[in-house]
Write an enzyme that holds these catalytic residues in place. Structure first.
Site, PDB file in Angstrom:
ATOM      1  N   GLU A 119      14.070  48.398  41.181  1.00 23.67           N
ATOM      2  CA  GLU A 119      13.788  46.961  41.155  1.00 23.67           C
ATOM      3  C   GLU A 119      12.463  46.665  41.848  1.00 23.67           C
ATOM      4  O   GLU A 119      12.401  46.669  43.076  1.00 23.67           O
ATOM      5  CB  GLU A 119      14.913  46.221  41.873  1.00 23.67           C
ATOM      6  CG  GLU A 119      16.305  46.569  41.413  1.00 23.67           C
ATOM      7  CD  GLU A 119      17.374  46.273  42.462  1.00 23.67           C
ATOM      8  OE1 GLU A 119      17.274  45.246  43.155  1.00 23.67           O
ATOM      9  OE2 GLU A 119      18.300  47.082  42.613  1.00 23.67           O
TER      10      GLU A 119
ATOM     11  N   HIS B  90      20.376  38.297  45.914  1.00 25.21           N
ATOM     12  CA  HIS B  90      20.046  38.110  44.495  1.00 25.21           C
ATOM     13  C   HIS B  90      20.215  36.662  44.011  1.00 25.21           C
ATOM     14  O   HIS B  90      20.766  36.407  42.936  1.00 25.21           O
ATOM     15  CB  HIS B  90      20.911  39.028  43.629  1.00 25.21           C
ATOM     16  CG  HIS B  90      20.610  40.496  43.772  1.00 25.21           C
ATOM     17  ND1 HIS B  90      19.397  40.982  44.191  1.00 25.21           N
ATOM     18  CD2 HIS B  90      21.388  41.605  43.533  1.00 25.21           C
ATOM     19  CE1 HIS B  90      19.429  42.311  44.200  1.00 25.21           C
ATOM     20  NE2 HIS B  90      20.623  42.722  43.827  1.00 25.21           N
TER      21      HIS B  90
ATOM     22  N   HIS C 191      17.245  44.170  36.889  1.00 25.22           N
ATOM     23  CA  HIS C 191      18.335  44.925  37.501  1.00 25.22           C
ATOM     24  C   HIS C 191      19.072  45.839  36.519  1.00 25.22           C
ATOM     25  O   HIS C 191      20.304  45.973  36.598  1.00 25.22           O
ATOM     26  CB  HIS C 191      19.301  43.924  38.150  1.00 25.22           C
ATOM     27  CG  HIS C 191      19.990  44.439  39.365  1.00 25.22           C
ATOM     28  ND1 HIS C 191      21.079  45.285  39.301  1.00 25.22           N
ATOM     29  CD2 HIS C 191      19.739  44.268  40.676  1.00 25.22           C
ATOM     30  CE1 HIS C 191      21.480  45.573  40.523  1.00 25.22           C
ATOM     31  NE2 HIS C 191      20.677  44.969  41.388  1.00 25.22           N
TER      32      HIS C 191
HETATM   33  C1  BGC Z   1      21.377  45.969  45.914  1.00 29.89           C
HETATM   34  C2  BGC Z   1      22.723  46.491  46.298  1.00 29.89           C
HETATM   35  C3  BGC Z   1      23.755  45.649  45.644  1.00 29.89           C
HETATM   36  C4  BGC Z   1      23.540  45.732  44.161  1.00 29.89           C
HETATM   37  C5  BGC Z   1      24.518  44.862  43.454  1.00 29.89           C
HETATM   38  C6  BGC Z   1      21.241  46.074  44.435  1.00 29.89           C
HETATM   39  O1  BGC Z   1      20.026  45.553  44.023  1.00 29.89           O
HETATM   40  O2  BGC Z   1      20.344  46.654  46.544  1.00 29.89           O
HETATM   41  O3  BGC Z   1      22.905  46.461  47.685  1.00 29.89           O
HETATM   42  O4  BGC Z   1      25.035  46.034  45.972  1.00 29.89           O
HETATM   43  O5  BGC Z   1      22.252  45.314  43.839  1.00 29.89           O
HETATM   44  O6  BGC Z   1      24.862  45.419  42.288  1.00 29.89           O
END
Ligand code: BGC
Length: 383
Positions: A346, A134, A209
């Site tokens: 997402e 991310h 998210h």
């Molecule tokens: C991911 C997870 C991650 C989370 C964090 C998600 O988008 O796929 O693996 O732990 O984000 O909050």
């Protein structure tokens, strides 16, 4: 037509234009802006409230371009907040769950944070085991965005936020200018439009998210929600959650959501992929062709009657069932968010795509003529 008639016609037309301008003015109002607290460096950030004529309300902060709350009606018209989050900005500054934010530059994981572009190898920051997740240590969700426009109006209320990510930030090449426009339509849709350009070739895969809980009560799990994803395949992962490169069939696996199925039905199945994700934390390969907006998923919660349909122009979606929520994080109104009390959908390019050249590319070229564009829509109704 004589001169007199022409003059009256011109007068009439000017009057009509004036009235229409005035009524347009009346239709739009300022977006309410309130303090959302101060960051640890003393900088104040704000939240902005979008509304529509049906009473829907979205509260969005310029910290991380984050959706803080989203009030939508249940089948009896009762408005409740259907997303997880924090009461003020300090929660987001400390938090590690990416609640409601725009994540990037590259949403999702890149194996060991390495990729190469135009013959140059890049090393991104490592923030998830041995991988990059991310956007790194300070991704787009941890940055202060600039509000470049905001209006509540009959045609749809919106707030546009801009972030300039400089060359070298978290290891990425090129300065990227990204604008995210959140729009609340009168049809109870939250539109997210992204546009971006770069001054050097780079990679970009931003996504949204929010953790949804359509019951409106985040002390309940999301296991009874019925999910449909229009995807015949998904992308299996290794134990570090890096995609293996395979596109696997969902048929006869816990990953089959082609017909609506309770999220909880197979979430603890005896399946290696489920073990790696601690539940669902995978990317689905959407059946419809990308580059035009199409509906790819729906989520229904029977007690409230809330239905959320999701549309995108992206080729994939990460469905994450909140497996890392552990009851230690204190959310809005003091609720401690427990295991699987929120889920994310997402829309994005398949994870680790910079290392999988056969997959849809996340490369953004340094050309103003072909900016990055994405549209994703969350549409709310009841049944
Ligand atoms: C991911 C997870 C991650 C989370 C964090 C998600 O988008 O796929 O693996 O732990 O984000 O909050």
């Amino acid at each position: 037509m004589n001169m007199k008639m022409l003059k009256s016609l011109v007068f009439l037309m000017s009057a009509m234009i004036l009235v229409s301008c005035q009524s347009k003015k009346e239709e739009s109002t300022m977006v309410e802006k309130k303090s959302f607290g101060k960051l640890s460096n003393g900088e104040e950030v704000y939240f902005y409230t979008l509304t529509n004529k049906n009473g829907l309300k979205a509260e969005i902060t310029n910290y991380g371009a984050t959706v803080v709350s989203l009030f939508v009606p249940d089948k009896n018209g009762k408005l409740e907040d259907v997303v997880l989050g924090y009461d003020d900005v300090s929660g987001y500054e400390k938090g590690e769950s990416y609640f409601g934010g725009i994540v990037g530059r590259y949403g999702n994981r890149i194996g060991k944070g390495k990729f190469s572009l135009d013959g140059t190898d890049y090393q991104l920051s490592i923030n998830n085991g041995e991988n990059h997740l991310h956007g790194g240590k300070l991704g787009f969700n941890k940055r202060v965005w600039q509000v470049v426009g905001a209006e509540n109006k009959m045609g749809g209320s919106f707030i546009a936020l801009k972030y300039v990510s400089v060359d070298g930030e978290e290891g990425y090449p090129g300065t990227v200018e990204l604008t995210v426009n959140y729009q609340l339509s009168q049809e109870n849709e939250l539109w997210i439009n992204y546009t971006a350009t770069t001054d050097k070739n780079t990679i970009l895969n931003p996504t949204h998210h929010s953790y949804f809980n359509l019951t409106g009560d985040p002390s309940k799990t999301i296991l009874e929600h019925e999910l449909m994803i229009d995807a015949d395949k998904y992308t299996p992962v290794d134990k570090g959650l890096i995609t293996t490169g395979e596109l696997a069939d969902v048929a006869n696996t816990p990953f089959d959501f082609r017909k609506p199925k309770a999220i909880g039905k197979d979430i603890d199945a005896d399946n290696l992929q489920i073990k790696f994700g601690l539940g669902y934390d995978h990317n689905w390969v959407l059946n419809k062709h990308p580059e035009q907006v199409f509906k790819f998923a729906s989520v229904y919660e029977a007690v409230s009657g809330r239905l959320m349909e999701i549309l995108t122009d992206q080729p994939g979606v990460q469905f994450y069932s909140g497996n890392f929520l552990d009851g230690k994080s204190k959310g809005k109104h003091g609720v401690m968010y427990q295991y699987r009390t929120g889920f994310c959908m997402e829309a994005q390019k398949y994870p680790d795509s910079p290392n999988k050249p056969e997959w849809p590319s996340a490369t953004l070229k340094a050309s103003k003529k072909t900016p990055y564009r994405q549209t994703t829509i969350y549409k709310f109704s009841t049944k």
